[in-house]
Design a protein around this motif. Structure first.
Motif, PDB file in Angstrom:
ATOM      1  N   VAL A   1     -36.789 -23.220  -5.767  1.00 46.83           N
ATOM      2  CA  VAL A   1     -35.999 -23.417  -6.980  1.00 46.83           C
ATOM      3  C   VAL A   1     -36.758 -24.314  -7.951  1.00 46.83           C
ATOM      4  O   VAL A   1     -37.426 -25.271  -7.542  1.00 46.83           O
ATOM      5  CB  VAL A   1     -34.615 -24.014  -6.641  1.00 46.83           C
ATOM      6  N   VAL A   2     -36.671 -23.969  -9.239  1.00 53.73           N
ATOM      7  CA  VAL A   2     -37.210 -24.800 -10.312  1.00 53.73           C
ATOM      8  C   VAL A   2     -36.053 -25.576 -10.916  1.00 53.73           C
ATOM      9  O   VAL A   2     -35.063 -24.989 -11.366  1.00 53.73           O
ATOM     10  CB  VAL A   2     -37.897 -23.947 -11.395  1.00 53.73           C
ATOM     11  N   VAL A   3     -36.156 -26.896 -10.910  1.00 56.11           N
ATOM     12  CA  VAL A   3     -35.085 -27.769 -11.375  1.00 56.11           C
ATOM     13  C   VAL A   3     -35.466 -28.379 -12.725  1.00 56.11           C
ATOM     14  O   VAL A   3     -36.595 -28.849 -12.917  1.00 56.11           O
ATOM     15  CB  VAL A   3     -34.817 -28.902 -10.367  1.00 56.11           C
ATOM     16  N   ARG A  13     -48.155 -37.877 -17.281  1.00 56.87           N
ATOM     17  CA  ARG A  13     -46.903 -38.443 -16.771  1.00 56.87           C
ATOM     18  C   ARG A  13     -46.021 -37.354 -16.190  1.00 56.87           C
ATOM     19  O   ARG A  13     -45.839 -36.297 -16.802  1.00 56.87           O
ATOM     20  CB  ARG A  13     -46.152 -39.176 -17.890  1.00 56.87           C
ATOM     21  N   ARG A  14     -45.486 -37.619 -15.007  1.00 59.48           N
ATOM     22  CA  ARG A  14     -44.645 -36.627 -14.339  1.00 59.48           C
ATOM     23  C   ARG A  14     -43.289 -36.467 -15.027  1.00 59.48           C
ATOM     24  O   ARG A  14     -42.731 -37.433 -15.530  1.00 59.48           O
ATOM     25  CB  ARG A  14     -44.425 -37.024 -12.881  1.00 59.48           C
ATOM     26  N   GLY A  15     -42.791 -35.236 -14.998  1.00 57.50           N
ATOM     27  CA  GLY A  15     -41.478 -34.950 -15.581  1.00 57.50           C
ATOM     28  C   GLY A  15     -40.937 -33.638 -15.034  1.00 57.50           C
ATOM     29  O   GLY A  15     -41.338 -33.179 -13.967  1.00 57.50           O
ATOM     30  N   HIS A  16     -40.032 -33.040 -15.776  1.00 52.43           N
ATOM     31  CA  HIS A  16     -39.461 -31.740 -15.400  1.00 52.43           C
ATOM     32  C   HIS A  16     -40.139 -30.649 -16.218  1.00 52.43           C
ATOM     33  O   HIS A  16     -40.675 -30.939 -17.282  1.00 52.43           O
ATOM     34  CB  HIS A  16     -37.959 -31.744 -15.682  1.00 52.43           C
ATOM     35  N   PRO A  17     -40.093 -29.422 -15.706  1.00 56.04           N
ATOM     36  CA  PRO A  17     -39.432 -28.940 -14.494  1.00 56.04           C
ATOM     37  C   PRO A  17     -40.194 -29.300 -13.221  1.00 56.04           C
ATOM     38  O   PRO A  17     -41.367 -29.649 -13.264  1.00 56.04           O
ATOM     39  CB  PRO A  17     -39.400 -27.414 -14.705  1.00 56.04           C
ATOM     40  N   MET A  18     -39.456 -29.180 -12.109  1.00 56.22           N
ATOM     41  CA  MET A  18     -40.021 -29.411 -10.784  1.00 56.22           C
ATOM     42  C   MET A  18     -39.663 -28.231  -9.891  1.00 56.22           C
ATOM     43  O   MET A  18     -38.563 -27.688 -10.004  1.00 56.22           O
ATOM     44  CB  MET A  18     -39.443 -30.682 -10.158  1.00 56.22           C
ATOM     45  N   TYR A  19     -40.598 -27.862  -9.028  1.00 57.26           N
ATOM     46  CA  TYR A  19     -40.351 -26.780  -8.068  1.00 57.26           C
ATOM     47  C   TYR A  19     -40.273 -27.347  -6.666  1.00 57.26           C
ATOM     48  O   TYR A  19     -41.089 -28.190  -6.276  1.00 57.26           O
ATOM     49  CB  TYR A  19     -41.478 -25.740  -8.112  1.00 57.26           C
ATOM     50  N   VAL A  51     -44.170 -28.237  -3.408  1.00 57.30           N
ATOM     51  CA  VAL A  51     -43.574 -29.136  -4.401  1.00 57.30           C
ATOM     52  C   VAL A  51     -44.527 -29.143  -5.595  1.00 57.30           C
ATOM     53  O   VAL A  51     -45.711 -29.435  -5.441  1.00 57.30           O
ATOM     54  CB  VAL A  51     -43.408 -30.577  -3.864  1.00 57.30           C
ATOM     55  N   ALA A  52     -44.025 -28.782  -6.757  1.00 57.34           N
ATOM     56  CA  ALA A  52     -44.847 -28.785  -7.967  1.00 57.34           C
ATOM     57  C   ALA A  52     -44.090 -29.518  -9.062  1.00 57.34           C
ATOM     58  O   ALA A  52     -42.889 -29.299  -9.244  1.00 57.34           O
ATOM     59  CB  ALA A  52     -45.178 -27.363  -8.406  1.00 57.34           C
ATOM     60  N   VAL A  53     -44.794 -30.395  -9.765  1.00 58.14           N
ATOM     61  CA  VAL A  53     -44.161 -31.249 -10.770  1.00 58.14           C
ATOM     62  C   VAL A  53     -44.932 -31.139 -12.079  1.00 58.14           C
ATOM     63  O   VAL A  53     -46.160 -31.305 -12.097  1.00 58.14           O
ATOM     64  CB  VAL A  53     -44.140 -32.725 -10.300  1.00 58.14           C
ATOM     65  N   ALA A  54     -44.228 -30.861 -13.160  1.00 57.56           N
ATOM     66  CA  ALA A  54     -44.865 -30.795 -14.473  1.00 57.56           C
ATOM     67  C   ALA A  54     -45.352 -32.175 -14.887  1.00 57.56           C
ATOM     68  O   ALA A  54     -44.710 -33.194 -14.589  1.00 57.56           O
ATOM     69  CB  ALA A  54     -43.879 -30.274 -15.513  1.00 57.56           C
ATOM     70  N   THR A  55     -46.498 -32.201 -15.566  1.00 57.11           N
ATOM     71  CA  THR A  55     -46.963 -33.457 -16.159  1.00 57.11           C
ATOM     72  C   THR A  55     -47.224 -33.237 -17.642  1.00 57.11           C
ATOM     73  O   THR A  55     -47.586 -32.144 -18.085  1.00 57.11           O
ATOM     74  CB  THR A  55     -48.257 -33.970 -15.497  1.00 57.11           C
TER      75      THR A  55
END
Length: 195
Positions: free
Chosen positions: A96-98, A132-138, A124-128
């Protein structure tokens, strides 16, 4: 582009804004419609949205198709929405992408890049954005129970990500993850100050 669901967390009351953010309009569309469309256009096969405060109004006003997930405990923090949403992701999806409802400048391309990272094996994948990390996240299905177990109060997946840094793939993304927390934030997005 992968067997992935999308999840919008949109249950909060938006106290600093003065109304639930799911109902707030930006550039002619509600923040909820924008977030749902971003996930769908980015490649999510089904989009779920967790609703709480103002849920009936949000459902009545929505023009984008999504699967509503009701969170009656929304007043107890973001974690309750994350838990409700993760529990509702149908078992046919690998992950799921949150994303959050109050970040209208997150782009579908960011979702595509996150899903592509998952297709390459990231669990686990996190947009930067500018590092800087942010959303979306998988999150792959194998992690959903662990994420839900660690979510408390207004802390969502942060503790899980911190404890499992070796799993996290950072994905550089276009767009702007700015939160719309207040009417002034919305005004600044709609009418940016000249440089």
């Amino acid at each position: 582009m992968g067997n992935t669901a999308g999840l919008v967390l949109a249950a909060g009351a938006g106290r600093r804004f003065g109304q639930p953010k799911a109902l707030v309009e930006y550039d002619g569309r509600s923040l909820l419609d924008r977030a749902v469309a971003t996930l769908r256009d980015g490649g999510c096969r089904q989009v779920l949205a967790v609703l709480g405060a103002g849920a009936e109004q949000a459902l009545a006003a929505a023009t984008e198709a999504f699967t509503p997930v009701m969170n009656r405990r929304w007043g107890q923090g973001l974690s309750t929405s994350l838990k409700a949403g993760l529990a509702a992701v149908p078992s046919r999806y690998d992950g799921v992408v949150v994303t959050l409802v109050d970040q209208p400048r997150i782009e579908a391309e960011a979702v595509r890049r996150i899903i592509a990272a998952a297709a390459e094996g990231a669990t686990v994948a996190v947009a930067t954005y500018a590092g800087r990390r942010g959303h979306p996240m998988y999150f792959a299905r194998e992690h959903l129970d662990g994420i839900a177990a660690g979510a408390v109060g207004d802390r969502g997946a942060r503790d899980f990500i911190a404890a499992n840094g070796d799993l996290v793939r950072e994905v550089a993304c276009p767009g702007d993850p700015l939160d719309v927390d207040t009417p002034a934030d919305l005004e600044a997005l709609q009418h940016p100050s000249p440089a």
